[in-house]
Each structure stands twice: as structure tokens, then as C-alpha cells.
Scaffold this active site. Structure first.
Site: not given
Lengths: 187, 433
Positions: A151-153, B296, B300
């Protein structure tokens, strides 16, 4: 009723304050069940332990069981994986705590305290949920050879410790015990 | 703006009888017929009406879909497929509803950008703007919970990631997350309560919309010049002028809507959501609905710790901050000039901001690795700099262009192609703006 005001002002004040107090306390007491009903219910809490037969797991094999709606990774680690994890010093770690529910909360994240303990260093049992935002990491991937969250590494090492990426903590080790040599109870 | 006195005179006996008891027809007449609007409103100003009709459309399609839907993890996915295959016209209603949500957000983004461009948030319209921000927040909550209901892979994992935000809160985070989920992971209690709330929130939106329109009708609409209405020649009556303009814009908007519904109904969705939810398998690449992608990307972009705030909490704070900053825009903008038409530098930074927001949206759809992360960090920096640096500083140092004295003067100057003849007093309200 202005006549009453002059005769007995304290009576109205008393009623005013008493009604207000009863209203505040009553509203607060009534609000709680409305919030409380949203918390995990009895049937959800009842599913609090699972027993797993791990006799078929040879070194290098893992299995995933569902516990409290979440996956739990059980891995029989290879000697190389253990060796790599043992060599890592604590100050290389993003999260220096073991996050092991079977130990005290300040236990360090060395390999022994992440594993099932002395004599069972090959066993790694942890909740397979990325500590970032709850995705399930993929096993034996990523640059540390442990787990990689798509998902976000976030990358975890062979002891499930966070090494790189946005996740803040090592993957959690749930309460578990070996009830026999080949059986684990999670929860 | 209307001067506060009503020009409504009921013509029939029944009309007078009702007017004396509950003057609802008078309210409608004063608000949507005789109500004066600036004569120079352009099509950017038609999105308020479009949004109102989209809300009604979403509630209508939503209520009928709820008659066929089952909020149970074992049945939800099949219930949605049943709507698509078995229910008469079910496919149409569902595509109208799912694409309607996208059109709703598309319209609200134009509406918000229009407000930022023309300075619609400035005094005395701060409350009007804040009510709009509240509607937007409620829309986001509704859209998110609606996306969970089909119980596909993206539904499940989107819900997992978004409820995971709350675990970033120190001390009480996990407790709040379990309170939202009704368990330790997204499961049946979560689906059930999301359905209840998804049904409730649109009516709360409708309530805030009433306040939004009320606030609008107290202070009056702004217009592309940003100059307040000064005389009767600056305005035209809502009906027929604004009514027909709004109606025509709605028609064009519905053409676009219909194109999505009938030709590319799944273009804005994600194929993974046609796979039933599987709590033990995360899709390779989780993305939210397109309208959340810029936020989003901001979430991130924060991959580093900021002092005592770890990267996870930092990302969540940045993401919520990106929305929260909208609430204080009326006080961040220090310029005395309302409209970007007379602010050459603001205009430039505004369009950069629009590009930045779209770029962030694109980055949100990419995986969080490599150069995408660095680009998202730069774009996030500009997103916040636009509000926190550009808005306050530019207002103090920018030299605005010369402004016309009135709306009428601006309109006539434009029509004659010359520079501002103060001929406002003789203009007829029928002149096109």
C-alpha cells in the site's frame, strides 16, 4: 408571578439549578449507551483465541490464520533469516521496542524478544497487519527480505521489524503460547 | 440585498389564505423569483444550482437502491450484483448513483475553485464559505461510506486504510478506531453502521445546504468583478434570468453525466471492486475514489518524522490539515480586492494551485515509491504554501488593477469594448452580462 420572586427567590433558583444539573447529568448518562453500543460487541470479543497446528511447517514455511478478523502470520524461520535478524543492532531500528504482548512493554526489539523465545527462536508469530494503515504485507519480499506492504511501501525485516517506509512500529506480536510442541494458541 | 421587503402579492383567495397562515409561497417567491442577482454572473456561478439538483438526484437514486441492498458482509456483494442483473432498471439506478457521486464531487470542486478565484469567501461571506466547507466534509464522509457498501476489495481495503488514520492519534487512537469499526478489523458491524450513516448523512447535508442558501440570501451573491451590488441597475431578477441560465447549465451538465452513465459507467471506478472483499488479501495497489486522490497523495507525501510527530501521524495531520485550511481562508487572504480578475499575481498563483491540485490527484493514483514520493512532497508544499504564504503575503504586496466603479460600469465597458464609461444609470437590466 413577580410576587413570588420577592417572597421566595431562592426557591426558583433552586429549581433552576436542580433542573439544569439533572439535565446535564441525564444527557451525559444517556449519551454513553449511544457511544458504548458502537464498541466491539460480545460476539466479536468471544472470538478471542484460536488454536493452530504448526507441525507441517518446515523451516522457510509460513501460514496465516485469522484471529479477531485479522491475519496472524506464523513463520518457521530459516537459520539464515534468524542470523540476519540477530546481527541487526538496536540503533539501526526505526522502532526499538519488541511490541510483544507476551513481554513487558519496554522489551527491546532484539531478535529473541521478537521470536517465540529461547529454544524457539525459529518461530515468529505476529499480527500480519502493517502498522501504518492496516494493509496486509506480502511475505518474503522487500529489501530486508521480510515483509513488504504494497500500500504505502513499508519494508519489514525477517523479524517483522519496520526498517523503511511510513509505518511507525514493528508488527505486533499477539499473546500466544505453545500448548504442545506442535500446537500454538493465539489469544 | 433584496432590501428586506417582500414584493409578493398573492393573487388568489387561497393564496391570501395561505399567506396569512404560513407564508411559504412568499418565501419561495422572494428567494427564487423576485430575488435580485448580479447581472454579470457567468457560468461558473451555475454550479450551486447543479449541486442542489445532484443532491436531490443522489437521495432519490439512493433511497430506491436501499430497497434492494442488504448490509451484511455475506450478502452485500451479491445484493449489488443482483441490483445490476435482476432488479428492473437496477443497473441504471446504480450507475446513476455511483457516477452521480463523481459528478457531485466534480461540480463541488468547480464550485470551490470558483469561490477561490472570485474571492467569494471574503467579508461578509465568511459564514457562507464555512457552511460550504462543512457540506464538503459531510460529502466526503458520505462518499467514503458509500464506496464501502458494495463490499468489494477496494471497499474493504479503503475502509481499512481510512479507519486506520485514527490509530495515528496518540493514546486514544486505537479505542476510537475500534469504536468506528465495532470490532478489531473492518467487518459486519462496520458495514452495517456505514450503511446507516450513509443513509443519514445526505439529509444532514440537505440541512446544511438550507443554511448555506439562507446565508447566501442574506449577504447576496458575489459576481466576477467582486464589486458589491450598488444600485438596481446592477441586478436582474432571479427568474427568468438566473433560472434559465442555471437550467441551461444543468442540461449541459446532465449531458456529461449521461455520457458517463451510458458509455463509460466504470471509468471512474476500480476493477478490484468487482472482486468480493477478502480480509486476508490486500490488493497490490489500494487507491481511493478519484475525488480523494489529492488528499491521499498528501497523506503519503509525509514519509519523515517532524520532531515528536511520527510520519504516520504527520501524514494524517497533513491530510486533514489540507481540508481544515479551507475553513480559515477568509482570514488568510489579506487582499482588499475580492476578484482575481483585478489581481494579476493572485490569478497566476491560483492557476498554479489548480494545476497543483490536479497533479496531486494524479500522484495519488500512482504507487508510493521512487520519484512519485518526491514529487508529491513538492506538490504538497505548494498546496499549503498557496494558503499559508501566498494568500496573506500577496494581499499586502500586490498592486491590483484599476477597478470599475460598479457592476454596471464593468458590464458596459466590456460590451462596448472600451474602458469604463460610467453610464450605469442608463443601462437597462436586459443587457446581457
Amino acid at each position: 408571578m413577580s410576587a413570588d420572586d420577592t417572597i421566595d427567590p431562592s426557591r426558583r433558583d433552586f429549581l433552576y439549578i436542580a433542573t439544569g444539573m439533572a439535565g446535564v447529568v441525564g444527557a451525559g448518562a444517556l449519551a454513553w449507551p449511544f457511544i458504548d453500543q458502537m464498541r466491539p460487541d460480545a460476539s466479536t470479543l468471544a472470538l478471542s483465541s484460536v488454536e493452530v497446528d504448526v507441525s507441517s511447517l518446515t523451516p522457510g514455511m509460513s501460514l496465516t490464520v485469522k484471529w479477531r478478523g485479522k491475519p496472524v502470520f506464523i513463520r518457521n524461520r530459516t537459520p539464515e533469516e534468524i542470523e540476519v535478524a540477530q546481527k541487526v543492532s538496536l540503533n539501526e531500528l526505526k522502532d526499538p521496542l519488541a511490541r510483544n504482548a507476551n513481554l513487558t512493554s519496554d522489551a527491546p526489539a532484539n531478535d529473541l524478544d521478537r521470536s517465540a523465545g529461547e529454544g524457539k527462536e525459529n518461530w515468529l508469530v505476529m499480527i500480519g497487519v502493517c502498522t501504518h494503515l492496516g494493509c496486509i504485507p506480502l511475505g518474503q519480499q522487500g529489501e530486508y527480505g521480510g515483509w513488504f506492504c504494497p500500500c504505502h511501501g513499508s519494508s519489514y525485516d525477517t523479524a517483522g521489524r519496520i526498517r523503511k517506509g511510513p509505518a511507525p512500529e514493528n508488527m505486533a506480536v499477539p499473546v500466544f503460547s505453545f500448548i504442545s510442541d506442535t500446537k500454538i494458541r493465539v489469544g | 440585498m433584496s432590501g428586506g421587503h417582500s414584493t409578493y402579492t398573492p393573487k388568489t383567495g387561497i393564496g391570501r389564505w395561505i399567506d396569512a397562515r404560513m407564508p411559504l409561497p412568499r418565501l419561495v417567491y422572494d428567494s427564487f423569483i423576485a430575488y435580485p442577482v448580479p447581472r454579470n454572473l457567468n457560468y461558473a456561478y451555475t454550479f450551486g444550482g447543479i449541486l442542489a439538483i445532484m443532491l436531490v438526484a443522489q437521495i432519490l437514486t439512493g433511497v430506491v437502491l436501499a430497497m434492494h441492498y442488504v448490509a451484511d458482509t455475506r450478502l452485500a456483494f451479491d445484493a449489488v450484483e443482483k441490483i445490476m442483473r435482476d432488479v428492473n432498471s437496477g443497473w441504471l439506478l446504480r450507475y446513476l448513483h455511483s457516477n452521480g457521486a463523481s459528478m457531485f464531487f466534480f461540480a463541488v470542486y468547480i464550485h470551490i475553485f470558483r469561490g477561490l478565484y472570485y474571492g467569494s469567501y471574503k467579508a461578509p461571506r465568511e459564514l457562507l464559505w464555512i457552511l460550504g466547507c462543512i457540506i464538503y466534509l459531510l460529502m466526503m464522509a458520505t462518499g467514503f461510506m458509500g464506496y464501502v457498501l458494495p463490499w468489494g476489495q477496494m471497499s474493504f481495503w479503503g475502509a481499512t486504510v481510512i479507519t486506520g488514520f485514527f490509530t495515528a492519534i496518540p493514546l486514544v487512537g486505537t479505542w476510537i478506531q475500534e469504536l468506528l469499526l465495532g470490532g478489531f478489523a473492518v467487518d459486519n458491524p462496520t458495514l452495517n453502521r456505514f450503511f446507516a450513516l450513509h443513509y443519514l448523512l445526505p439529509f444532514m447535508i440537505a440541512g446544511v445546504v438550507v443554511l448555506h442558501v439562507w446565508a447566501l440570501h442574506v449577504v447576496g451573491q458575489t459576481n466576477p468583478t467582486g464589486i458589491e451590488v450598488k444600485s438596481k441597475t446592477d441586478t436582474v431578477a432571479f427568474t427568468p434570468y438566473a433560472t434559465i441560465k442555471d437550467g441551461f447549465a444543468m442540461l449541459l451538465f446532465f449531458l456529461l453525466f449521461a455520457w458517463f452513465v451510458f458509455y463509460i459507467p466504470n471509468f471512474l471506478g476500480h476493477p478490484d471492486n468487482y472482486i468480493p472483499a477478502n480480509p486476508l488479501k490486500t490488493p497490490a495497489h489500494i487507491v481511493p475514489e478519484w475525488y480523494f486522490l489529492p488528499f491521499y497523495a498528501i497523506l503519503r507525501a509525509i514519509t519523515f518524522n517532524i520532531g515528536p510527530i511520527d510520519s504516520k501521524l504527520g501524514g494524517v495531520l497533513a491530510m486533514f490539515g489540507a481540508i481544515a485550511v479551507l475553513f480559515v481562508v477568509p482570514w488568510l487572504d489579506t487582499s482588499k480586492v475580492r476578484s482575481a480578475v483585478y489581481r494579476p499575481w493572485y490569478k497566476l498563483f491560483f492557476w498554479l494551485f489548480v494545476i497543483d491540485a490536479i497533479f496531486l490527484g494524479w500522484l495519488g493514483s500512482r504507487p508510493a515509491e521512487g520519484s512519485y514520493v518526491a514529487m508529491a512532497q513538492v506538490a504538497t508544499l505548494y498546496y499549503f504554501a498557496f494558503f499559508i504564504v501566498v494568500m496573506p503575503v500577496l494581499g499586502l504586496i500586490e498592486t491590483p488593477k484599476r477597478m470599475p466603479n460598479s457592476i454596471t460600469e464593468a458590464v458596459l465597458a466590456k460590451n462596448k469594448g472600451g474602458a469604463g464609461h460610467p453610464a450605469g444609470a442608463t443601462a437597462s437590466p436586459e443587457t446581457k452580462g
